[in-house]
Design a protein around this motif. Structure first.
Motif, PDB file in Angstrom:
ATOM      1  N   ILE A  47      14.318   9.760  -6.964  1.00 54.62           N
ATOM      2  CA  ILE A  47      14.704   9.212  -5.668  1.00 54.62           C
ATOM      3  C   ILE A  47      13.481   8.737  -4.905  1.00 54.62           C
ATOM      4  CG2 ILE A  47      15.667   9.831  -3.418  1.00 54.62           C
ATOM      5  CD1 ILE A  47      17.655  11.613  -4.894  1.00 54.62           C
ATOM      6  N   VAL A  48      12.379   9.498  -4.979  1.00 53.27           N
ATOM      7  CA  VAL A  48      11.137   9.070  -4.313  1.00 53.27           C
ATOM      8  C   VAL A  48      10.654   7.751  -4.904  1.00 53.27           C
ATOM      9  CG1 VAL A  48       8.706   9.636  -3.961  1.00 53.27           C
ATOM     10  CG2 VAL A  48      10.444  11.386  -3.619  1.00 53.27           C
ATOM     11  N   GLY A  49      10.702   7.631  -6.238  1.00 54.26           N
ATOM     12  CA  GLY A  49      10.315   6.371  -6.858  1.00 54.26           C
ATOM     13  C   GLY A  49      11.217   5.228  -6.440  1.00 54.26           C
ATOM     14  N   LEU A  50      12.524   5.492  -6.348  1.00 51.94           N
ATOM     15  CA  LEU A  50      13.462   4.460  -5.917  1.00 51.94           C
ATOM     16  C   LEU A  50      13.215   4.073  -4.459  1.00 51.94           C
ATOM     17  CD1 LEU A  50      15.960   2.703  -6.381  1.00 51.94           C
ATOM     18  CD2 LEU A  50      17.374   4.679  -5.782  1.00 51.94           C
ATOM     19  N   ILE A  51      12.951   5.085  -3.616  1.00 51.63           N
ATOM     20  CA  ILE A  51      12.658   4.796  -2.211  1.00 51.63           C
ATOM     21  C   ILE A  51      11.384   3.963  -2.097  1.00 51.63           C
ATOM     22  CG2 ILE A  51      11.953   5.868  -0.036  1.00 51.63           C
ATOM     23  CD1 ILE A  51      13.891   8.127  -0.616  1.00 51.63           C
ATOM     24  N   ALA A  52      10.399   4.247  -2.954  1.00 56.42           N
ATOM     25  CA  ALA A  52       9.169   3.463  -2.931  1.00 56.42           C
ATOM     26  C   ALA A  52       9.449   1.995  -3.241  1.00 56.42           C
ATOM     27  CB  ALA A  52       8.162   4.037  -3.927  1.00 56.42           C
ATOM     28  N   VAL A  53      10.303   1.741  -4.239  1.00 54.66           N
ATOM     29  CA  VAL A  53      10.647   0.352  -4.580  1.00 54.66           C
ATOM     30  C   VAL A  53      11.405  -0.309  -3.434  1.00 54.66           C
ATOM     31  CG1 VAL A  53      11.955  -1.099  -6.172  1.00 54.66           C
ATOM     32  CG2 VAL A  53      10.656   0.855  -7.049  1.00 54.66           C
ATOM     33  N   LEU A  54      12.391   0.409  -2.863  1.00 55.94           N
ATOM     34  CA  LEU A  54      13.155  -0.153  -1.748  1.00 55.94           C
ATOM     35  C   LEU A  54      12.265  -0.387  -0.539  1.00 55.94           C
ATOM     36  CD1 LEU A  54      16.410   2.001  -1.983  1.00 55.94           C
ATOM     37  CD2 LEU A  54      16.094  -0.356  -2.728  1.00 55.94           C
ATOM     38  N   LEU A  55      11.335   0.534  -0.295  1.00 52.69           N
ATOM     39  CA  LEU A  55      10.414   0.361   0.827  1.00 52.69           C
ATOM     40  C   LEU A  55       9.521  -0.844   0.621  1.00 52.69           C
ATOM     41  CD1 LEU A  55       9.308   1.478   3.491  1.00 52.69           C
ATOM     42  CD2 LEU A  55       7.764   2.927   2.157  1.00 52.69           C
ATOM     43  N   LEU A  56       9.107  -1.064  -0.627  1.00 55.51           N
ATOM     44  CA  LEU A  56       8.307  -2.251  -0.918  1.00 55.51           C
ATOM     45  C   LEU A  56       9.097  -3.521  -0.619  1.00 55.51           C
ATOM     46  CD1 LEU A  56       5.889  -3.750  -2.128  1.00 55.51           C
ATOM     47  CD2 LEU A  56       6.890  -3.368  -4.400  1.00 55.51           C
ATOM     48  N   LEU A  57      10.340  -3.577  -1.087  1.00 54.94           N
ATOM     49  CA  LEU A  57      11.175  -4.755  -0.809  1.00 54.94           C
ATOM     50  C   LEU A  57      11.415  -4.918   0.683  1.00 54.94           C
ATOM     51  CD1 LEU A  57      13.794  -4.384  -3.688  1.00 54.94           C
ATOM     52  CD2 LEU A  57      11.817  -5.894  -3.604  1.00 54.94           C
ATOM     53  N   SER A 101       0.808  -1.221   0.000  1.00 53.71           N
ATOM     54  CA  SER A 101       0.000   0.000   0.000  1.00 53.71           C
ATOM     55  C   SER A 101       0.842   1.272   0.000  1.00 53.71           C
ATOM     56  CB  SER A 101      -0.952  -0.012   1.202  1.00 53.71           C
ATOM     57  OG  SER A 101      -0.211  -0.085   2.422  1.00 53.71           O
ATOM     58  N   LEU A 102       1.739   1.435   0.971  1.00 49.82           N
ATOM     59  CA  LEU A 102       2.514   2.673   1.072  1.00 49.82           C
ATOM     60  C   LEU A 102       3.487   2.854  -0.096  1.00 49.82           C
ATOM     61  CD1 LEU A 102       3.274   5.229   2.567  1.00 49.82           C
ATOM     62  CD2 LEU A 102       4.823   3.875   4.005  1.00 49.82           C
ATOM     63  N   PRO A 103       4.279   1.851  -0.488  1.00 52.21           N
ATOM     64  CA  PRO A 103       5.174   2.059  -1.642  1.00 52.21           C
ATOM     65  C   PRO A 103       4.425   2.424  -2.920  1.00 52.21           C
ATOM     66  CG  PRO A 103       5.839   0.110  -0.413  1.00 52.21           C
ATOM     67  CD  PRO A 103       4.528   0.543   0.150  1.00 52.21           C
ATOM     68  N   ILE A 104       3.312   1.747  -3.181  1.00 51.08           N
ATOM     69  CA  ILE A 104       2.551   2.083  -4.394  1.00 51.08           C
ATOM     70  C   ILE A 104       2.009   3.497  -4.302  1.00 51.08           C
ATOM     71  CG2 ILE A 104       0.428   1.542  -5.642  1.00 51.08           C
ATOM     72  CD1 ILE A 104       0.976  -1.369  -5.220  1.00 51.08           C
ATOM     73  N   ARG A 105       1.600   3.915  -3.098  1.00 49.97           N
ATOM     74  CA  ARG A 105       1.101   5.275  -2.917  1.00 49.97           C
ATOM     75  C   ARG A 105       2.195   6.299  -3.218  1.00 49.97           C
ATOM     76  NH1 ARG A 105      -0.827   5.920   2.884  1.00 49.97           N
ATOM     77  NH2 ARG A 105      -2.089   4.174   2.164  1.00 49.97           N
ATOM     78  N   LEU A 106       3.405   6.067  -2.716  1.00 50.09           N
ATOM     79  CA  LEU A 106       4.502   7.003  -2.971  1.00 50.09           C
ATOM     80  C   LEU A 106       4.866   7.026  -4.455  1.00 50.09           C
ATOM     81  CD1 LEU A 106       6.869   6.302   0.070  1.00 50.09           C
ATOM     82  CD2 LEU A 106       5.429   8.295  -0.307  1.00 50.09           C
ATOM     83  N   TYR A 107       4.956   5.864  -5.060  1.00 51.59           N
ATOM     84  CA  TYR A 107       5.339   5.806  -6.477  1.00 51.59           C
ATOM     85  C   TYR A 107       4.271   6.457  -7.349  1.00 51.59           C
ATOM     86  CZ  TYR A 107       7.703   3.944 -10.581  1.00 51.59           C
ATOM     87  OH  TYR A 107       8.388   3.831 -11.759  1.00 51.59           O
ATOM     88  N   LEU A 108       3.009   6.206  -7.042  1.00 48.06           N
ATOM     89  CA  LEU A 108       1.925   6.818  -7.806  1.00 48.06           C
ATOM     90  C   LEU A 108       1.913   8.330  -7.616  1.00 48.06           C
ATOM     91  CD1 LEU A 108      -0.525   6.413  -9.613  1.00 48.06           C
ATOM     92  CD2 LEU A 108      -1.909   6.015  -7.571  1.00 48.06           C
ATOM     93  N   ALA A 109       2.205   8.782  -6.388  1.00 49.23           N
ATOM     94  CA  ALA A 109       2.267  10.222  -6.147  1.00 49.23           C
ATOM     95  C   ALA A 109       3.385  10.865  -6.953  1.00 49.23           C
ATOM     96  CB  ALA A 109       2.465  10.485  -4.649  1.00 49.23           C
ATOM     97  N   ALA A 110       4.547  10.198  -7.057  1.00 47.59           N
ATOM     98  CA  ALA A 110       5.648  10.740  -7.865  1.00 47.59           C
ATOM     99  C   ALA A 110       5.269  10.820  -9.337  1.00 47.59           C
ATOM    100  CB  ALA A 110       6.896   9.884  -7.682  1.00 47.59           C
ATOM    101  N   LEU A 111       4.596   9.774  -9.850  1.00 41.56           N
ATOM    102  CA  LEU A 111       4.169   9.802 -11.255  1.00 41.56           C
ATOM    103  C   LEU A 111       3.153  10.914 -11.505  1.00 41.56           C
ATOM    104  CD1 LEU A 111       3.782   5.978 -12.045  1.00 41.56           C
ATOM    105  CD2 LEU A 111       5.619   7.507 -12.747  1.00 41.56           C
ATOM    106  N   LEU A 112       2.217  11.072 -10.572  1.00 43.12           N
ATOM    107  CA  LEU A 112       1.218  12.130 -10.730  1.00 43.12           C
ATOM    108  C   LEU A 112       1.863  13.508 -10.663  1.00 43.12           C
ATOM    109  CD1 LEU A 112      -1.702  10.671  -8.572  1.00 43.12           C
ATOM    110  CD2 LEU A 112      -1.655  10.937 -11.063  1.00 43.12           C
TER     111      LEU A 112
END
Length: 552
Positions: free
Chosen positions: A288-298, A253-264
């Motif tokens: 970096i936000v997108g990368l952090i979202a991926v790392l947070l997901l992992l 939930s949180l990583p996808i939210r951050l990544y989607l927010a960066a794309l938007l």
């Protein structure tokens, strides 16, 4: 600002990884090979350094050209910005370079996608592995009259020699620089005049405020989308309310939210016409936000998987497995932090190739110094994977017998029958012969009875018959393997061998059964025969040359 970079990011990543493993391979070569290479290098002719001087505007590389142009338009110095344009080969109608530079800025402000500066090649020859000719470099795209065009740089030769990268004439020819009334962007239409006049960091203050509002709106919109999806998935799929599915849903939930927010944020800032100077400042941040979202997901997936594994291992009472899971979780998180830091520094423009090579060399030195530690860790993994022992098992390792109390990452602890603790390194433990008494399904009952010499054959048969009946009548004796036989006539006794298995895996129970069987067999030997044979010892005495023999 947040655009696919064709082959350049993957090339950079591949270059970093290849450099690291190349350093590892070179360090692992034999000394003779290294000496030969050094000798060959000493005799080789060094490559000549470039003879051309540095360009005062920093246009020797594509990244330097983009950086210089952004600084010039941020300072509204369009005369200087014109030096970054290839006007020499442009059409003859282009006379005013400053006007073209200003028009190029407006085109980039309106629905353009530019590559982050740190991702643009910083080499004089540019990126030679993209799908373009060697003298061209793509740094983004823009939309002009509903038509998408490439923003290209082309390599030219400077007055003093050496490469000079400029905005390509092909791109300049498509810039609408002669428009009488340039189209206003959404942000320009809605922004008050005083926010347009006041500039901050090379962009109007209203664009900064707009960027902040877009960031807030993007996160709220992303939060609404992800919350709605989670509710919808939970409503349709009931299993998501239970573990471990619920844990996986929460991890995403949180990583996808951050990544989607960066794309938007990227998409809305482009569509609303935020200054490309400001978008370039935020380009690395969004990546970096997108990368952090991926790392947070992992990171969260590692937690969910380890928690699920821990619960399963606790149910199975596998304490050693829990130790391995916790160690692997720490190792995975450390790896995520290390690689995340490397990629973030690379995105910010730092050269991490040298650091990775040094890290590889240092890793080899550390591994050589920690051979025993690595050996013990591999031994612990072997013990957990193969499971020759478990916590609570009574086993014999080499000359040491005891109950396994703990299987750690470095060593295994045994509690001996003397109530002492013996600690054995896992590397030695896994390489020795291990006899595990906890996994046997039955106990061997194999006594040898010694009958007296004066026992007659009928008495022997009666004893054998009674012993067989004893084994047959006992419910805990394996009937298929039991036997009682007169096996040997020795100098001092008649030997009767009893062979059978006691059907139990409990040590105390088998002692009780064994005790009862031995007492019954003693009674049979004493009642049916003449009893057990006693040890006989002969003593020869010599006195005055005469031998006297005594028997006991």
């Amino acid at each position: 600002m947040f655009i696919a970079r064709h082959t350049t990011p993957s090339n950079r990543f591949r270059y970093i990884i290849v450099s690291w493993f190349t350093a590892l391979l070179l360090c692992a070569l034999p000394a003779a090979t290294s000496a030969q290479e050094v000798t060959e290098q000493d005799t080789a002719v060094a490559a000549p350094a470039p003879a051309w001087p540095e360009d005062s505007l920093g246009r020797r590389t594509p990244q330097g050209t983009v950086t210089g142009f952004i600084r010039a338009v941020a300072d509204q110095d369009y005369t200087k910005a014109a030096f970054y344009l290839n006007l020499a080969t442009a059409t003859d109608t282009i006379r005013d370079g400053a006007a073209v530079a200003q028009a190029l800025q407006r085109m980039l402000d309106q629905r353009s996608k530019t590559i982050p500066r740190s991702w643009i090649s910083n080499l004089p020859d540019g990126d030679l592995e993209d799908d373009l000719p060697p003298n061209l470099e793509r740094v983004g795209t823009a939309t002009v009259n509903d038509q998408q065009i490439d923003i290209l740089l082309e390599k030219t030769e400077g007055p003093a020699g050496g490469p000079i990268w400029l905005v390509a004439a092909e791109t300049i020819s498509k810039v609408p620089w002669q428009q009488a009334a340039p189209t206003e962007t959404v942000i320009e239409k809605t922004m008050p005049g005083f926010l347009e006049d006041n500039r901050l960091g090379g962009a109007p203050a209203g664009h900064w405020l707009g960027m902040l509002l877009i960031a807030i709106a993007s996160y709220l919109l992303a939060w609404g989308i992800t919350s709605g999806l989670i509710y919808l998935i939970g409503y349709i799929w009931r299993k998501t309310r239970d573990e471990p599915t619920l844990g996986f849903i929460r991890a995403f939930s949180l990583p996808i939210r951050l990544y989607l927010a960066a794309l938007l944020l990227v998409y809305l800032s482009q569509r609303l016409g935020i200054s490309f100077v400001l978008r370039q400042r935020f380009s690395e941040l969004t990546i970096i936000v997108g990368l952090i979202a991926v790392l947070l997901l992992l990171w969260r997936l590692v937690d969910v998987l380890t928690q699920f594994s821990q619960r399963r291992l606790v149910e199975r009472r596998n304490m050693a497995g829990i130790s391995i899971v916790l160690f692997l979780r720490r190792g995975a998180k450390i790896a995520l932090v290390v690689f995340g830091t490397i990629f973030i520094l690379d995105t910010l423009g730092f050269d991490v190739t040298t650091g990775l090579a040094a890290l590889g060399i240092g890793g080899i030195a550390l591994a050589l110094g920690a051979q025993k530690t690595v050996e013990n860790f591999v031994g612990s993994v072997t013990l957990i994977a193969d499971q020759p022992i478990r916590v609570g098992d009574f086993c014999k390792v080499g000359d040491t017998s005891g109950t396994v109390e703990q299987i750690g990452m470095r060593s295994t602890r045994l509690r001996t029958t003397e109530r002492t603790i013996v600690t054995i390194p896992n590397g030695d433990f896994s390489s020795q012969k291990i006899e595990n008494f906890a996994h046997r399904d039955r106990f061997l009952f194999n006594p040898t009875l010694r009958l007296r010499y004066d026992t007659t054959p009928p008495q022997i048969q009666a004893v054998l018959r009674s012993l067989r009946e004893t084994l047959t009548a006992h419910p805990k004796i394996d009937k298929t393997s039991s036997r009682v036989r007169l096996t040997e006539i020795t100098a001092d006794a008649l030997k009767v061998e009893v062979f059978s298995y006691i059907l139990t895996n409990d040590f105390n129970e088998q002692l009780e059964i064994k005790e009862g069987l031995l007492l019954t067999m003693m009674d049979a030997v004493n009642t049916k025969g003449n009893g057990f044979a006693l040890p006989v010892q002969q003593l020869l005495l010599h006195k005055d040359g005469e031998g006297v023999e005594e028997k006991k």
